[in-house]
Enzyme design. Structure first.
Site: not given
Ligand code: NOJ
Length: 742
Positions: A287
């Protein structure tokens, strides 16, 4: 060709859509369905990967594992130098084309994977995923994902960071709006539908967040999770498994620590379970920044150690940390990360790129993109999804649908007009987000001569500040009926938006109370990202209509439901608590040795609150009435590897046609471990004409009725299985079957 036609007809028939006279624009290659290729093609692909890896330098290998984003600090030269494997947040086709052109200037010309949170729409917006889940219509959910994928892929995106399949039993956690609620069986059906839809639309799916993110302690986002092995397997893992079985090409690791080990460095989950046991062949992305966060989790002294631990645990691609870019080559050169481990991660990334068909694919067709946005076909699906996502929670005295005798309606609340619609992506001028305001949609639908008075009351849609409260009360008092469209402060929704109070924002509650005090009947229309505590409202307002931000067609759909053009058929995908202190409140609880019987001390009760949810899982009213009779099984005893056939007659005893969500729950009252009091195992959304009765047949695979133990071993116990059928998790019509050893 015949197959395609048949699929198209099936989709039209199942979704009840009308065919369109206008020929659809031809799809560019970037917007064709994607997915794993055949085993034979896979063998050839592995050979091509071998050849490619053999030609790659160490920096080029590391580059394939780097995911960087549009915005400050983005440097296109790194693509030309072969140091980037993927980019994210590019939504303008012209800009996508620029990065694709930069690839061609690189030595090996390895295409980029281009990712985006295309979650519930790109140009056309569908209801929030939790709202889509409320439809209990997997075919419709799949279509919403398909159009999301298709619009994104037409703009050059080839990878979506969705579906989020995290289980959510805690409405304090703001992120629940991206998931499918509290039930693992239903969430698995939705996970598979969304995965298929996105990939059919042309973007690789990312099932996320692996694993346990939705169990954050106290619902505080990113907080630690403590999940026993049996619960991990019975509750949290099934939707991931379903998404992989549906072909999800990638996965994203979670931010949280699971039982003390950050998910980003969890080799047990990322490698031993995912790759070794489940045989997942795609790649895992971290993530956002979560690799460098391993320092803050307290398991890495510096970024080099964080990079090493993440890679060795099984994180192939680094989203936005830049620590693979900065440290991985040195870690490999020093022998702390074996070259074989690096090669394996590179192989997984390249494998997905080959199976996606990125090699040799033409660049995004900039000229073709605009015509593929917000097509009528996409909007038809958006409207249907929004209609079916509306949940009628309360309808005292059948006040809805609005009767012809109502001559004036006051629409109160800035949420009724769309300018603050919640969206993830700015479609960058690719399509107009035309959303009909609720007052206009009502005016169109009410009988001629009926008056609709609109007063925003607040300065902005997600009202936290009054503009003109008095004018709102005056309009309400002067009307026969009040439609109050209220909701959460939009800053309190989604990622990083945990709450300890689950009421309406203060000024909105104040307004609602003032509206109720006018003595006019109040219909409360809620636009939220989670179940709120509605205990006060459930006693004071005439009707409650729950919507989860319906997207492009959301307010049109609400007007359809309020006026009876559409009979509501949404059902709660999460339990609605009576108070925050009850949380977690979910229907599939285990029994206790001290169940509530006469509600006295030393039973498992709260002294000051009921045990059950205000609105339980699977609940929703209709303008029709449905009744269930003759629950029966084809055979009273079935082997643990056999098939149980359950039948029930469902009747629409009302005067309107309507869709019912027939639900089947089981319980094994005596087993080797305590089993939940109820577990959803099947459901069917069925259209019943007024007065019509249908016999539904559910086939249950007995092998799916088991549970995991503390070591993660799965078994199905022989013994009695109770079966309930009905329109919510409180279904009361019962039958049973005896499971016998095979
Ligand atoms: C953080 C989020 O937890 C995730 O789900 C997302 O895809 C990413 N940011 C990218 O925006």
């Amino acid at each position: 060709m015949f197959l395609r036609l048949a699929v198209a007809l099936l989709v039209l028939c199942c979704l009840g859509q009308r065919p369109h006279a206008q020929p659809a624009p031809a799809l560019p290659e970037s917007a064709q369905a994607v997915g794993w290729k055949t085993a034979r093609e896979a063998v050839a692909i592995e050979r091509r990967i071998d050849a490619l890896i053999a030609r790659m330098t160490l920096p080029e290998k590391v580059g394939q594992l780097v995911l960087t984003g549009r915005g400050d600090g983005f440097d296109i030269r790194r693509i030309r130098d072969g140091l980037i494997g993927g980019v994210m947040n590019f939504v303008v086709p012209r800009e996508v084309r620029e990065v694709q052109e930069a690839v061609r200037a690189s030595r090996l010309k390895i295409p980029l994977i281009i990712g985006l949170d295309a979650v519930h729409g790109f140009s056309t917006y569908f209801p929030l995923p939790l709202g889509q889940a409320a439809t209990f219509n997997p075919a419709l959910i799949e279509e919403a994902a398909y159009w999301t994928g298709r619009e994104a892929s037409a703009a050059g995106v080839n990878w979506t960071f969705a579906p989020m399949v995290d289980m959510s039993r805690d409405p304090r956690w703001g992120r629940g709006l991206e998931g499918a609620g509290e039930d693992p069986y239903y969430a698995s059906v939705v996970a598979a539908a969304r995965t298929r839809g996105y990939q059919r639309g042309g973007v690789a799916a990312t099932v996320k967040h692996f694993v346990g993110y939705g169990a954050a302690e106290a619902g505080r986002d990113y907080n630690s999770t403590w999940i026993p092995t049996s619960q991990l397997h019975d509750l949290h893992l099934p939707p991931f498994r379903a998404a992989f079985e549906a072909g999800s090409m990638t996965a994203m690791a979670a931010f949280n620590a699971l039982n003390g080990m950050p998910a980003t460095a969890h080799r047990g989950m990322l490698t031993e379970l995912l790759r070794d046991r489940w045989k997942f062949k795609g790649f895992v992305v971290s993530d956002f920044g979560s690799i460098t966060e391993l320092r803050l989790h307290g398991i890495a002294a510096d970024d080099a150690e964080a990079a090493r631990k993440a890679l060795l645990a099984g994180i192939d691609m680094d989203m936005m940390s830049e620590v693979y870019h900065k440290h991985l080559a040195r870690e490999v050169a020093a022998g702390r990360v074996p070259m074989a481990a690096l090669n394996e991660a590179v192989r997984r990334v390249l494998r997905v790129k080959f199976h996606l068909g990125l090699f040799g694919r033409p660049d995004v067709d900039v000229a073709a993109a605009p015509a593929l946005m917000q097509t009528q076909a996409a909007r038809d699906v958006a409207l249907k999804a929004a209609q079916e996502s509306v949940i009628l929670l309360r309808n005292a005295g059948d006040i809805l649908p609005i009767r012809d005798s109502v001559r004036s309606v006051a629409v109160i609340g800035a949420m009724a007009v769309p300018e603050d619609e919640r969206v993830w992506t700015d479609p960058a001028g690719l399509g107009r987000r035309v959303v009909q305001p609720l007052p206009d949609a009502l005016r169109e639908r009410l009988p001629t001569g009926a008056t609709v008075r609109y007063q925003p009351a607040f300065t902005k849609a997600c009202g936290t500040e009054f503009s003109d409260k008095a004018a709102a009360i005056d309009a309400a008092a002067a009307s026969d009926m009040i439609v109050a469209m209220l909701g959460e402060d939009c800053e309190f929704m989604g990622e990083g938006a945990s709450r300890t109070q689950l009421g309406l924002p203060g000024v909105q509650q104040e307004l609602l109370e003032a509206l109720v005090a006018t003595g006019k009947p109040v219909v409360l229309v809620l636009a939220t990202g989670r179940p709120l505590v509605l205990t006060w409202a459930s006693e004071k307002v005439a009707a409650i209509v729950q919507t989860f931000h319906g997207g492009t067609e959301g307010r049109t759909a609400i007007a359809d439901v309020l006026t009876g053009k559409v009979n509501p058929s949404g059902r709660t995908p999460m339990s609605f608590p009576r108070s925050v202190g009850q949380i977690p409140v979910y229907y599939n609880q285990l029994p206790t040795g001290r169940p509530q019987q006469i509600r006295q001390r030393y039973e498992s009760i709260f002294m000051d609150e009921a045990n059950d949810a205000l609105y339980p899982f699977g609940f929703g009213l209709s303008y029709s009435r449905f009744s269930y009779a003759n629950a029966r099984v084809a055979r009273g005893s079935v082997a643990v590897n056999g098939t149980i056939e359950v039948m029930v007659d469902v009747a629409n005893t009302g005067t309107r046609d309507g869709q019912e969500v027939a639900q089947l729950y089981i319980r094994q009252p005596v087993a080797s471990r305590s089993r939940p009091l109820r577990e959803l195992k099947a459901f069917e959304k069925v259209l019943l004409r007024a007065g019509e009765t249908k016999t539904l047949l559910f086939r249950l695979d007995a092998a799916q009725l088991g549970a995991h133990d503390d070591e993660g071993r799965y078994s199905v116990d022989a013994g009695l299985v109770e079966i309930w059928l009905g329109g919510s998790s409180r279904a009361d019509l019962k039958t049973q079957v005896m499971l016998t050893k095979s």
